[in-house]
Motif scaffolding. Structure first.
Motif, short mmCIF file in Angstrom:
data_model
loop_
_atom_site.label_atom_id
_atom_site.label_comp_id
_atom_site.label_asym_id
_atom_site.label_seq_id
_atom_site.Cartn_x
_atom_site.Cartn_y
_atom_site.Cartn_z
N MET A 1 36.90 74.17 51.68
CA MET A 1 37.95 75.15 51.46
C MET A 1 39.22 74.74 52.22
O MET A 1 40.32 74.93 51.72
CB MET A 1 37.48 76.54 51.89
CG MET A 1 38.50 77.62 51.64
SD MET A 1 39.23 77.74 49.98
CE MET A 1 37.88 78.32 49.02
N ARG A 2 39.04 74.17 53.44
CA ARG A 2 40.23 73.72 54.20
C ARG A 2 41.00 72.67 53.42
O ARG A 2 42.23 72.66 53.44
CB ARG A 2 39.82 73.16 55.56
CG ARG A 2 39.47 74.21 56.56
CD ARG A 2 39.40 73.72 57.99
NE ARG A 2 39.03 72.35 58.20
CZ ARG A 2 37.90 71.95 58.76
NH1 ARG A 2 37.00 72.84 59.13
NH2 ARG A 2 37.66 70.68 58.96
N ARG A 3 40.29 71.78 52.75
CA ARG A 3 40.97 70.73 51.97
C ARG A 3 41.76 71.33 50.81
O ARG A 3 42.87 70.89 50.51
CB ARG A 3 39.96 69.70 51.46
CG ARG A 3 39.49 68.78 52.56
CD ARG A 3 38.62 67.66 52.00
NE ARG A 3 37.75 67.18 53.05
CZ ARG A 3 36.46 67.43 53.15
NH1 ARG A 3 35.85 68.14 52.23
NH2 ARG A 3 35.76 66.97 54.16
N ILE A 4 41.19 72.33 50.16
CA ILE A 4 41.87 72.97 49.04
C ILE A 4 43.14 73.66 49.53
O ILE A 4 44.22 73.48 48.97
CB ILE A 4 40.94 73.97 48.33
CG1 ILE A 4 39.81 73.23 47.63
CG2 ILE A 4 41.71 74.86 47.36
CD1 ILE A 4 38.68 74.11 47.14
N VAL A 5 43.01 74.44 50.58
CA VAL A 5 44.18 75.13 51.16
C VAL A 5 45.21 74.09 51.62
O VAL A 5 46.40 74.24 51.37
CB VAL A 5 43.76 76.06 52.31
CG1 VAL A 5 44.97 76.58 53.08
CG2 VAL A 5 42.93 77.22 51.79
N GLY A 6 44.73 73.03 52.25
CA GLY A 6 45.63 71.97 52.71
C GLY A 6 46.42 71.34 51.58
O GLY A 6 47.62 71.10 51.71
N ARG A 7 45.75 71.06 50.47
CA ARG A 7 46.45 70.46 49.32
C ARG A 7 47.51 71.41 48.75
O ARG A 7 48.60 70.98 48.38
CB ARG A 7 45.46 70.07 48.24
CG ARG A 7 44.74 68.76 48.55
CD ARG A 7 44.00 68.26 47.32
NE ARG A 7 42.92 69.15 46.95
CZ ARG A 7 41.63 68.93 47.19
NH1 ARG A 7 41.24 67.83 47.77
NH2 ARG A 7 40.72 69.80 46.82
N VAL A 16 50.36 69.73 57.25
CA VAL A 16 49.12 70.45 57.49
C VAL A 16 48.34 69.84 58.65
O VAL A 16 48.13 68.63 58.71
CB VAL A 16 48.24 70.46 56.22
CG1 VAL A 16 46.89 71.10 56.48
CG2 VAL A 16 48.97 71.17 55.08
N LEU A 17 47.93 70.70 59.57
CA LEU A 17 47.01 70.35 60.66
C LEU A 17 45.78 71.21 60.45
O LEU A 17 45.88 72.37 60.07
CB LEU A 17 47.63 70.64 62.02
CG LEU A 17 48.96 69.95 62.32
CD1 LEU A 17 49.56 70.50 63.61
CD2 LEU A 17 48.76 68.46 62.42
N GLU A 18 44.59 70.66 60.73
CA GLU A 18 43.36 71.40 60.50
C GLU A 18 42.56 71.57 61.79
O GLU A 18 42.66 70.75 62.70
CB GLU A 18 42.48 70.67 59.49
CG GLU A 18 43.04 70.63 58.10
CD GLU A 18 42.09 69.99 57.11
OE1 GLU A 18 40.86 69.99 57.36
OE2 GLU A 18 42.56 69.49 56.08
N ALA A 19 41.77 72.64 61.79
CA ALA A 19 40.83 72.89 62.88
C ALA A 19 39.58 73.50 62.26
O ALA A 19 39.67 74.24 61.28
CB ALA A 19 41.44 73.83 63.92
N GLY A 20 38.42 73.21 62.84
CA GLY A 20 37.16 73.69 62.31
C GLY A 20 36.78 75.10 62.72
O GLY A 20 35.92 75.72 62.11
N CYS A 40 46.82 79.55 58.50
CA CYS A 40 45.88 80.18 57.58
C CYS A 40 44.53 80.22 58.29
O CYS A 40 44.07 79.20 58.79
CB CYS A 40 45.77 79.39 56.29
SG CYS A 40 47.28 79.40 55.32
N VAL A 41 43.92 81.39 58.31
CA VAL A 41 42.74 81.62 59.14
C VAL A 41 41.64 82.26 58.32
O VAL A 41 41.89 83.21 57.58
CB VAL A 41 43.11 82.58 60.30
CG1 VAL A 41 41.96 82.78 61.24
CG2 VAL A 41 44.35 82.10 61.04
N PRO A 46 32.81 79.39 62.97
CA PRO A 46 31.92 79.29 64.15
C PRO A 46 32.74 79.30 65.44
O PRO A 46 33.96 79.17 65.41
CB PRO A 46 31.24 77.93 63.95
CG PRO A 46 32.20 77.13 63.14
CD PRO A 46 32.91 78.13 62.25
N VAL A 47 32.08 79.46 66.54
CA VAL A 47 32.65 79.44 67.90
C VAL A 47 33.61 80.60 68.13
O VAL A 47 33.38 81.43 68.98
CB VAL A 47 33.33 78.09 68.24
CG1 VAL A 47 33.83 78.08 69.67
CG2 VAL A 47 32.41 76.91 67.96
N MET A 48 34.72 80.67 67.38
CA MET A 48 35.66 81.79 67.49
C MET A 48 36.07 82.18 66.08
O MET A 48 36.61 81.37 65.33
CB MET A 48 36.91 81.39 68.29
CG MET A 48 37.94 82.51 68.38
SD MET A 48 39.50 82.00 69.15
CE MET A 48 38.98 81.85 70.84
#
Length: 117
Positions: A1-7, A16-20, A40-41, A46-48
């Protein structure tokens, strides 16, 4: 999903910068020279989680200018209200189309007028 949003975002002219997860995203923000225009969140990370991330971002004065958009499968009205009350500017429910995301960005004033959205 991050890749789709990124594109979608790259196609609209964003870098675009990404974080897991939210914790990693806070680290990315801390490493930047200034606040990004948009984050975009996802609520479910996970984690937070995304709600906690939004709360943490809004606690820091240097990040208050960041436009926050929750992009998530969570569609319960109480969660939408909580996210917006915590400081999200917009809420986009998955699944969504690229056009829907661009419309939200346009409503937020983040797209150049040349996009035709």
């Amino acid at each position: 999903m991050r890749r789709i949003v990124g594109r979608i975002l790259e196609g609209a002219g964003f870098e675009v910068l990404e974080a897991g997860d939210g914790q990693e995203a806070l680290g990315v923000l801390e490493g930047l020279d200034g606040p990004p225009e948009l984050a975009c969140v996802d609520w479910n990370m996970p984690v937070m989680d995304g709600f906690t991330f939004i709360t943490e971002v809004r606690r820091r004065s240097e990040w208050r200018s960041i436009t926050l958009m929750m992009v998530t499968t969570e569609s319960e009205m109480d969660q939408i209200v909580r996210a917006l009350a915590a400081g999200a500017h917009e809420y986009l429910i998955k699944p969504f189309t690229g056009e829907a995301m661009l419309e939200k960005l346009d409503l937020l004033g983040l797209l150049p007028t040349s996009t035709g959205v």
